[in-house]
Design a protein around this motif. Sequence first.
Motif, PDB file in Angstrom:
ATOM      1  N   LEU A   9      22.564  18.639  93.992  1.00  0.00           N
ATOM      2  CA  LEU A   9      22.367  17.702  95.099  1.00  0.00           C
ATOM      3  C   LEU A   9      23.560  16.780  95.274  1.00  0.00           C
ATOM      4  O   LEU A   9      23.922  16.438  96.408  1.00  0.00           O
ATOM      5  N   ARG A  10      24.181  16.401  94.174  1.00  0.00           N
ATOM      6  CA  ARG A  10      25.291  15.452  94.263  1.00  0.00           C
ATOM      7  C   ARG A  10      26.453  16.032  95.084  1.00  0.00           C
ATOM      8  O   ARG A  10      27.090  15.315  95.872  1.00  0.00           O
ATOM      9  N   GLN A  11      26.738  17.301  94.920  1.00  0.00           N
ATOM     10  CA  GLN A  11      27.879  17.907  95.615  1.00  0.00           C
ATOM     11  C   GLN A  11      27.742  17.832  97.134  1.00  0.00           C
ATOM     12  O   GLN A  11      28.674  17.389  97.818  1.00  0.00           O
ATOM     13  N   PRO A  12      26.605  18.241  97.729  1.00  0.00           N
ATOM     14  CA  PRO A  12      26.492  18.092  99.193  1.00  0.00           C
ATOM     15  C   PRO A  12      26.458  16.644  99.649  1.00  0.00           C
ATOM     16  O   PRO A  12      26.919  16.333 100.755  1.00  0.00           O
ATOM     17  N   LEU A  13      25.934  15.742  98.823  1.00  0.00           N
ATOM     18  CA  LEU A  13      25.928  14.332  99.200  1.00  0.00           C
ATOM     19  C   LEU A  13      27.335  13.765  99.230  1.00  0.00           C
ATOM     20  O   LEU A  13      27.705  13.018 100.144  1.00  0.00           O
ATOM     21  N   VAL A  14      28.138  14.119  98.236  1.00  0.00           N
ATOM     22  CA  VAL A  14      29.534  13.664  98.217  1.00  0.00           C
ATOM     23  C   VAL A  14      30.280  14.235  99.415  1.00  0.00           C
ATOM     24  O   VAL A  14      31.080  13.540 100.069  1.00  0.00           O
ATOM     25  N   ALA A  15      30.023  15.515  99.734  1.00  0.00           N
ATOM     26  CA  ALA A  15      30.682  16.134 100.892  1.00  0.00           C
ATOM     27  C   ALA A  15      30.317  15.417 102.183  1.00  0.00           C
ATOM     28  O   ALA A  15      31.151  15.293 103.097  1.00  0.00           O
ATOM     29  N   ALA A  16      29.082  14.920 102.266  1.00  0.00           N
ATOM     30  CA  ALA A  16      28.618  14.264 103.499  1.00  0.00           C
ATOM     31  C   ALA A  16      29.048  12.810 103.584  1.00  0.00           C
ATOM     32  O   ALA A  16      29.447  12.340 104.657  1.00  0.00           O
ATOM     33  N   TRP A  17      28.989  12.066 102.469  1.00  0.00           N
ATOM     34  CA  TRP A  17      29.134  10.621 102.537  1.00  0.00           C
ATOM     35  C   TRP A  17      30.278  10.058 101.701  1.00  0.00           C
ATOM     36  O   TRP A  17      30.607   8.877 101.855  1.00  0.00           O
ATOM     37  N   GLY A  18      30.875  10.859 100.843  1.00  0.00           N
ATOM     38  CA  GLY A  18      31.975  10.375 100.024  1.00  0.00           C
ATOM     39  C   GLY A  18      31.500   9.856  98.669  1.00  0.00           C
ATOM     40  O   GLY A  18      30.340   9.494  98.495  1.00  0.00           O
ATOM     41  N   ARG A  19      32.403   9.817  97.712  1.00  0.00           N
ATOM     42  CA  ARG A  19      32.039   9.448  96.336  1.00  0.00           C
ATOM     43  C   ARG A  19      31.575   7.997  96.218  1.00  0.00           C
ATOM     44  O   ARG A  19      30.649   7.694  95.469  1.00  0.00           O
ATOM     45  N   LEU A  47      20.044   5.932 107.699  1.00  0.00           N
ATOM     46  CA  LEU A  47      19.711   4.933 106.691  1.00  0.00           C
ATOM     47  C   LEU A  47      19.937   5.535 105.312  1.00  0.00           C
ATOM     48  O   LEU A  47      19.647   6.709 105.090  1.00  0.00           O
ATOM     49  N   ARG A  48      20.438   4.707 104.371  1.00  0.00           N
ATOM     50  CA  ARG A  48      20.771   5.218 103.035  1.00  0.00           C
ATOM     51  C   ARG A  48      20.321   4.232 101.959  1.00  0.00           C
ATOM     52  O   ARG A  48      20.248   3.021 102.213  1.00  0.00           O
ATOM     53  N   PRO A  49      20.075   4.718 100.752  1.00  0.00           N
ATOM     54  CA  PRO A  49      19.641   3.833  99.658  1.00  0.00           C
ATOM     55  C   PRO A  49      20.652   2.744  99.297  1.00  0.00           C
ATOM     56  O   PRO A  49      20.267   1.709  98.758  1.00  0.00           O
ATOM     57  N   ASP A  50      21.934   2.986  99.574  1.00  0.00           N
ATOM     58  CA  ASP A  50      22.950   1.982  99.228  1.00  0.00           C
ATOM     59  C   ASP A  50      23.063   0.875 100.270  1.00  0.00           C
ATOM     60  O   ASP A  50      23.836  -0.077 100.068  1.00  0.00           O
ATOM     61  N   SER A  77      23.284   4.029  92.109  1.00  0.00           N
ATOM     62  CA  SER A  77      22.908   2.716  91.578  1.00  0.00           C
ATOM     63  C   SER A  77      21.531   2.308  92.099  1.00  0.00           C
ATOM     64  O   SER A  77      20.703   1.763  91.353  1.00  0.00           O
ATOM     65  N   ALA A  78      21.287   2.574  93.381  1.00  0.00           N
ATOM     66  CA  ALA A  78      19.985   2.259  93.967  1.00  0.00           C
ATOM     67  C   ALA A  78      18.881   3.109  93.344  1.00  0.00           C
ATOM     68  O   ALA A  78      17.775   2.624  93.068  1.00  0.00           O
ATOM     69  N   HIS A  79      19.166   4.395  93.116  1.00  0.00           N
ATOM     70  CA  HIS A  79      18.172   5.281  92.497  1.00  0.00           C
ATOM     71  C   HIS A  79      17.820   4.800  91.088  1.00  0.00           C
ATOM     72  O   HIS A  79      16.650   4.794  90.694  1.00  0.00           O
ATOM     73  N   PHE A  80      18.830   4.396  90.337  1.00  0.00           N
ATOM     74  CA  PHE A  80      18.616   3.960  88.955  1.00  0.00           C
ATOM     75  C   PHE A  80      17.829   2.646  88.911  1.00  0.00           C
ATOM     76  O   PHE A  80      17.012   2.428  88.019  1.00  0.00           O
ATOM     77  N   ALA A  81      18.061   1.794  89.881  1.00  0.00           N
ATOM     78  CA  ALA A  81      17.371   0.499  89.917  1.00  0.00           C
ATOM     79  C   ALA A  81      15.902   0.633  90.288  1.00  0.00           C
ATOM     80  O   ALA A  81      15.085  -0.228  89.965  1.00  0.00           O
ATOM     81  N   GLY A  82      15.542   1.741  90.948  1.00  0.00           N
ATOM     82  CA  GLY A  82      14.174   1.885  91.416  1.00  0.00           C
ATOM     83  C   GLY A  82      13.934   1.108  92.692  1.00  0.00           C
ATOM     84  O   GLY A  82      14.864   0.587  93.309  1.00  0.00           O
ATOM     85  N   ALA A  83      12.679   1.043  93.096  1.00  0.00           N
ATOM     86  CA  ALA A  83      12.356   0.444  94.396  1.00  0.00           C
ATOM     87  C   ALA A  83      11.350  -0.684  94.257  1.00  0.00           C
ATOM     88  O   ALA A  83      10.394  -0.578  93.493  1.00  0.00           O
ATOM     89  N   PRO A  84      11.547  -1.770  95.006  1.00  0.00           N
ATOM     90  CA  PRO A  84      10.519  -2.814  95.082  1.00  0.00           C
ATOM     91  C   PRO A  84       9.349  -2.312  95.917  1.00  0.00           C
ATOM     92  O   PRO A  84       9.366  -1.185  96.423  1.00  0.00           O
ATOM     93  N   ALA A 133      30.078   6.074  98.437  1.00  0.00           N
ATOM     94  CA  ALA A 133      28.728   5.920  98.987  1.00  0.00           C
ATOM     95  C   ALA A 133      27.691   6.521  98.045  1.00  0.00           C
ATOM     96  O   ALA A 133      26.625   5.930  97.814  1.00  0.00           O
ATOM     97  N   VAL A 134      27.998   7.686  97.489  1.00  0.00           N
ATOM     98  CA  VAL A 134      27.053   8.332  96.573  1.00  0.00           C
ATOM     99  C   VAL A 134      26.890   7.505  95.302  1.00  0.00           C
ATOM    100  O   VAL A 134      25.782   7.386  94.768  1.00  0.00           O
ATOM    101  N   ALA A 135      27.969   6.911  94.839  1.00  0.00           N
ATOM    102  CA  ALA A 135      27.860   6.018  93.670  1.00  0.00           C
ATOM    103  C   ALA A 135      26.921   4.852  93.971  1.00  0.00           C
ATOM    104  O   ALA A 135      26.116   4.438  93.127  1.00  0.00           O
ATOM    105  N   GLY A 136      26.987   4.323  95.189  1.00  0.00           N
ATOM    106  CA  GLY A 136      26.069   3.258  95.590  1.00  0.00           C
ATOM    107  C   GLY A 136      24.633   3.741  95.649  1.00  0.00           C
ATOM    108  O   GLY A 136      23.703   3.027  95.251  1.00  0.00           O
TER     109      GLY A 136
END
Length: 422
Positions: free
Chosen positions: A144-154, A399-402, A162-169, A156-159
């Motif tokens: 999944l990471r490879q197509p995301l990087v291709a679409a949004w850049g490294r 809309l994106r998690p970052d 970080s959002a995925h690791f933090a979880g959601a309120p 943005a994916v790093a952001g």
Amino acid sequence: MDQSGLLPRRSAHHLLMQITTEGRLMAELIAGGALAQLAPDDRARAQRLATDALRGLDRADRMLKPYLKKPPGDHVMNALRLGLIELMQGEAAYGVVNAYVEIVARNKRSQTMKGLVNAVLRRIADEGPEAWAKRPVPLTPGWLRQPLVAAWGRDAVAGMESAHFAGAPLDLTTKGDPAALAAALGGVVLPNGTLRLAQAGQVSGLAGYDAGDWWVQDAAAAIPVKLLGDVTGLRVLDLCAAPGGKTLQLAAGGADVTAVDLSEKRMTRLTENLARTGLAAQTLVSDAFAVTAGGYDAVLLDAPCSATGTIRRHPDLPYAKDGSEFGALIAQQEALIDHALTLLRPGGRLVYCTCSLLPDEGEVQIEEALARHPGLRVLPPAMAGLDPAWITEEAGLRLRPDYWPDQGGMDGFYIAVLTKPA
């Protein structure tokens, strides 16, 4: 609660095994009774343990690697992952180590590895939670990471990671003024009007639950209906509607809503939420393609998709899936767009959305729909709290998690409002 902690730990291990080796989703497992034998406190603990392990799985594996000469097999590896997560959360080493040694010892295929589990977890415990905090944010699995990087850049994916690791309120959509309820619940109102709670506890115990003053709905998921503006008196068809947050929004806004979903179980949940909130909508358990009576002022199509935008809430997804089913989903989305357009009156509006981070399920679908249907147009999105940077070239909304990083992020979504020629 089981005082030894063994029962919830065994259940968490079972969840992890089913997800990482059988491709099962956690929600599916829990709905199927995977935790039904546990007391409520143990059930919550098992789910939390498995969820925390999935969020930190890449980091856990990197931390374990120096202690393992070769992969120890899935049963042992998942025990080590869970044990490491608990130790890094500050749990007492004695209880954690003994529990996961016992889990491994009970399995005939892995019982010879109990000494390894004991030794590795004790050495990990010596590193302490400080070592965990110094590690990089966990990476998304490569498929999944490879197509995301291709679409949004490294970056943005790093952001996003970080959002995925933090979880959601916990996000709530309210029937009335969100500011008044925010004061009662200790939450904040986001720019789009969603009420956000950083620490929620038991949802059904929150003020306003029994009165039906609100329903749970991520901030991003609340935006598609808002893009329709005033829906008072409009005939609106909500396709693929369950569990029903958007149906509730439409009903609260005064629309004449028909909600359609293929899942009888999920539609039951929608009906229960309508009753709790005192809202009204017609409900129909049906395949979307079986709906042929048209003339609607608006159709809301929250199409089946990869759900890659919901990893903040569902960290099991990238470990249970491998992307092999995405081609079929993309074809289904295309067919649903074409069918939904036949159900609109001339001049009517179609809101197409997916909780996906993949352009093939969003931007590309709309570009191709415009090519297939001469005269079809995308209406520029307009609503309070909308960041112009979210608007895409084809006038959709990405809309994106970052996004909103200082406010707790949001789910990944793509949304476009199409209008049919008059």
